[in-house]
Design an enzyme around this catalytic site. Structure first.
Site, PDB file in Angstrom:
ATOM      1  N   GLU A  18       8.833  11.217 -16.449  1.00 44.15           N
ATOM      2  CA  GLU A  18       7.947  11.477 -17.585  1.00 44.15           C
ATOM      3  C   GLU A  18       7.567  10.167 -18.271  1.00 44.15           C
ATOM      4  O   GLU A  18       6.459  10.022 -18.787  1.00 44.15           O
ATOM      5  CB  GLU A  18       8.595  12.448 -18.567  1.00 44.15           C
ATOM      6  CG  GLU A  18       9.030  13.788 -17.962  1.00 44.15           C
ATOM      7  CD  GLU A  18       7.942  14.525 -17.196  1.00 44.15           C
ATOM      8  OE1 GLU A  18       6.748  14.286 -17.472  1.00 44.15           O
ATOM      9  OE2 GLU A  18       8.276  15.324 -16.282  1.00 44.15           O
ATOM     10  N   HIS A  74       4.574   8.821 -16.590  1.00 45.05           N
ATOM     11  CA  HIS A  74       3.384   9.485 -17.161  1.00 45.05           C
ATOM     12  C   HIS A  74       3.051   8.866 -18.517  1.00 45.05           C
ATOM     13  O   HIS A  74       1.897   8.592 -18.833  1.00 45.05           O
ATOM     14  CB  HIS A  74       3.672  10.975 -17.392  1.00 45.05           C
ATOM     15  CG  HIS A  74       3.579  11.836 -16.164  1.00 45.05           C
ATOM     16  ND1 HIS A  74       2.452  11.880 -15.389  1.00 45.05           N
ATOM     17  CD2 HIS A  74       4.460  12.714 -15.616  1.00 45.05           C
ATOM     18  CE1 HIS A  74       2.655  12.761 -14.390  1.00 45.05           C
ATOM     19  NE2 HIS A  74       3.864  13.265 -14.500  1.00 45.05           N
TER      20      HIS A  74
END
Lengths: 518, 518
Positions: A269, A272
């Site tokens: 994550e 991202h």
């Protein structure tokens, strides 16, 4: 020529507003996953439906069409390689696409997927597919209507896939996935035959969640994720959400007896998040300031999770800190044993816990099943059996329940059909980009060992992030790496890393065909 | 007669949508106070401004005006005491009011107050008024423009006050506050002269925040706040926010050496929360399903905080649990000593930590200063000095810094001018309602001692909550208690509770005039 320029500027301002509105829905969706009380579900669905309708109305406002036509006439688009021309092209594409979908359908999708998400949570917690099935049926019906309205591509699936990966088609993906599948299947077999089985028990010792979180935050800071412009929270299904420039939110989940789950989840994550934080804040809401595609987004998460986070260099730098954070669990464990454990290849039930090699097999399964669900070849009622059969065929495992089978992922409950293949595209892009970065920046593993992540981050920011959606994903990758996206770098990466770890003799993956691995 | 009925139904549907949209902004505002990273501030202001503009456009849509006119012509409003007539009246009032305010001003207010809130947080943390001053100036300017646009009431202040307490005027409040001020000042003096000084040190011992939170949640559950339809979080400035039916969020703050701050804060916000959870979910978004006024909302929080939470009966029931939760701090403390401590009257610097008697003096100070700020009689630059001077005159204290002076409250940073007096109105309504509840339900203190809070909660729900904004606040109170709002029950409550606690001989508060208490 003043008119086209003025039209272009108004176009951007209006398009930016569409995204600000969309980002309000983004926060509502984030909240639904993190903090919303269960009683808030029905109202949240109403809120999201209303916002979806407002967004759709603004996005398909005939004024946008007029401004586009005006801008397309002038000097603004004279240089097709300029940012302005890219903005006009991309807004035109999105405007045409969304204009074909009726607002009522858009609202119904928002409302239904918000409710379906709650039903999915309940179904998954109780491992009861029947709770989710009617919602899946409703969503598939709505997605078919959406695909029909959009009407691009070869079939319904392509029309939906295009939302996540502009320009991609199921046919292309099938081509691309064939050698990847063969390579994965072959590698799994050679690894099994190697007789080496790294001890993953060391990752299943006691890892207190609070210390896991502190350690994960330390790693996030090291790779350059700015927690003053973001957050890290806990959810059942980890994700990253950009609320706006300066506000990028990651989530993860901690298990007190599993170090890898949360740690690599956070790096994923975090990758991202670095993409979202690397976009140009001044261009927020306009195509050149927004992410290129879901596949490119996944490439950034997978690059940081796997190419960086599972490398020997990363742990040469971080293993001391890991031992300090978890002295009871890791005090007596050698770094090489730890490295082998985090890279152990073994078929497993859960996609987000899968190793780098078998991961794609989870994707291919979903890619095939969701196409059948959409076409009607597979009835939702038959999904659990089809899933379990395919798991057994491809990975040699039978899920003991649907929570660890077809209910494990949130995507279908969001109405996200066509999303799964972008994970494998992400792997492909990541390998190609990382390979190119190594050519330009020198020995990255050695840099990681010195705790130097900035050169790679800045390279990605300059080459990938700052371009936003200026060009389609395949063109972006080709521009940076000098060749269109292909399976070679991904396969070479897997061969190199796992060949070395498992002492494999170089093998020809293509020989293995698509045979089952069990 | 079908047309007016149809118009009425469409009117309600549209009005409901305005509230759903508003509730999206509500979640964004809640998030800004709880979880938003600092970097998210500028984008949040853009989001809130956009939503404010959309809400305003829908609320002032000429279609609403036409539907109102249509509905006003028919049988719908034939019975002026019906819910439908009340809905039409109230929507008409709000439609007229909002239609007078330009959308650009509404957006500017939303944007500026979102930014001002961040500036206020920074100013308060550093105790540097200069950081907040330019934002206060900007907000006052915008609020003056808003008041001028609204153009109701005797002056600008009345126009703003009307947003929080429909029908109230500064003149009325000044009348109402005079005897309350006299009573408070007199009580404070008699209490000081009583020579009794309960030991509040027992509340300043070690109270681990985690156990405080568990204890507070237990109390919330006991009074009937449903945590499946709500939340409790931590913020710098406690508040309650209804996101929608089934989603009511409370916040508080914990100090490891102060039991009262968080506990009574939670009961206070819990009282707000019971009101929101007691509204009719099927009427959400229409006047009869929305809160009556800010003053009535405050009456519910103050009733549960003070009339219930600081009563002898409440602690006859809860003191055992408190001792179990905090054995080190409270093990050797008698219940009477604890009761005396939580009701100790003593002038202090911080409004939300003030006792029940001196609380109103904090309100009167803000009521006077904000009128002067708005009229221009007081320049923002002179606010700190004026505040400190008035604190010294009324409460005998000089704030050592602005964080504990004029920067302590969030309200002005939100552009909320006219909010503060509703706290004292809340005290007045609460006393009158609680007195009436006692007449109808019998000995409430004895019920609390048995842990019975349901009869009171249900009485409030039936009489207050279920009526929503069906009538103006004064009419609601008069309907329930048989008399218009007045100071008598509040003064009688204070005389009874503090007369008993401090052994005071009955005094005539009116004798004391408005003399300073120091």
């Amino acid at each position: 020529m003043a008119a086209p320029q003025a039209a272009y500027e108004e176009l951007l301002a209006r398009w930016r507003e569409v995204h600000v509105l969309d980002s309000c829905g983004g926060l509502l969706a984030w909240d639904q996953e993190t903090f919303m009380p269960t009683g808030g579900g029905p109202h949240r669905a109403e809120q999201l439906a209303l916002l979806a309708g407002l967004k759709h109305a603004r996005q398909t406002d005939p004024v946008i069409g007029r401004l586009l036509s005006e801008a397309e006439r002038g000097d603004v688009v004279a240089d097709p390689d300029s940012a302005a021309a890219a903005n006009v092209r991309e807004i035109r594409r999105l405007f045409e696409r969304s204009s074909r979908v009726p607002v009522s359908l858009q609202q119904e999708l928002a409302r239904t997927s918000s409710r379906a998400r709650e039903a999915w949570k309940e179904a998954r917690a109780a491992s009861r597919f029947g709770t989710f099935r009617p919602w899946l049926e409703r969503l598939l019906d709505l997605k078919r209507r959406e695909a029909e309205a959009v009407g691009t591509g070869e079939d319904s699936y392509d029309a939906l896939l295009d939302e996540y990966e502009p320009g991609a088609t199921a046919r292309q993906l099938t081509e691309l996935f064939r050698p990847l599948r063969a390579a994965a299947v072959g590698l799994v077999r050679r690894i099994r035959d190697s007789g080496r089985t790294p001890d993953v028990g060391i990752l299943r010792r006691s890892y207190p969640p609070q210390r896991q979180e502190a350690f994960a935050r330390r790693a996030l800071a090291a790779i350059g994720f700015d927690l003053d412009r973001g957050r890290l929270d806990t959810t059942a299904h980890p994700f990253c959400s950009q609320i706006g420039p300066g506000d990028v939110r990651l989530t993860t989940r901690y298990s007190p007896h599993d170090l890898a789950l949360a740690f690599f989840g956070v790096l994923h994550e975090g990758g991202h998040g670095l993409y979202d934080q690397g976009l140009r804040p001044d261009a927020y809401g306009t195509p050149v300031g927004m992410p290129c595609s879901t596949g490119v987004h996944e490439s950034q998460s997978l690059l940081w999770e796997n190419h960086v986070g599972r490398s020997r260099g990363f742990w040469r730098h971080f293993y001391g800190a890991a031992r300090e954070a978890f002295p009871e669990a890791l005090g007596g464990v050698a770094r090489d044993a730890f490295y082998a454990a985090i890279n152990r290849v073994e078929p497993s039930l859960i996609r987000i816990e899968a190793d780098e090699v078998t991961y794609d097999l989870h994707v291919f399964l979903r890619f095939d099943l969701e196409r059948d669900l959409l076409s009607g070849a597979l009835a939702p009622a038959d999904l659990p059996a089809a899933w379990n059969e395919r798991m057994h065929r491809d990975l040699g495992l039978r899920p003991p329940d649907d929570a660890r089978g077809c209910l494990q992922d949130i995507h279908w409950s969001l109405g996200a059909i066509g999303y799964f293949p972008t994970y494998t595209l992400g792997h492909v892009y990541a390998a190609q980009l990382f390979h190119q970065a190594g050519r330009e920046l020198g020995d990255l593993d050695a840099a990681f060992a010195r705790g130097e992540f900035r050169p790679l981050r800045e390279w990605l920011q300059e080459r990938v992030h700052r371009d936003g959606a200026r060009r389609p994903p395949a063109a972006l990758v080709e521009r940076i790496t000098g060749k269109p996206p292909g399976p070679e770098d991904r396969i070479a990466h897997l061969e190199r890393r796992y060949g070395e770890l498992y002492g494999l003799s170089p093998g020809s993956a293509a020989d293995e065909g698509g045979a089952p691995v069990s």
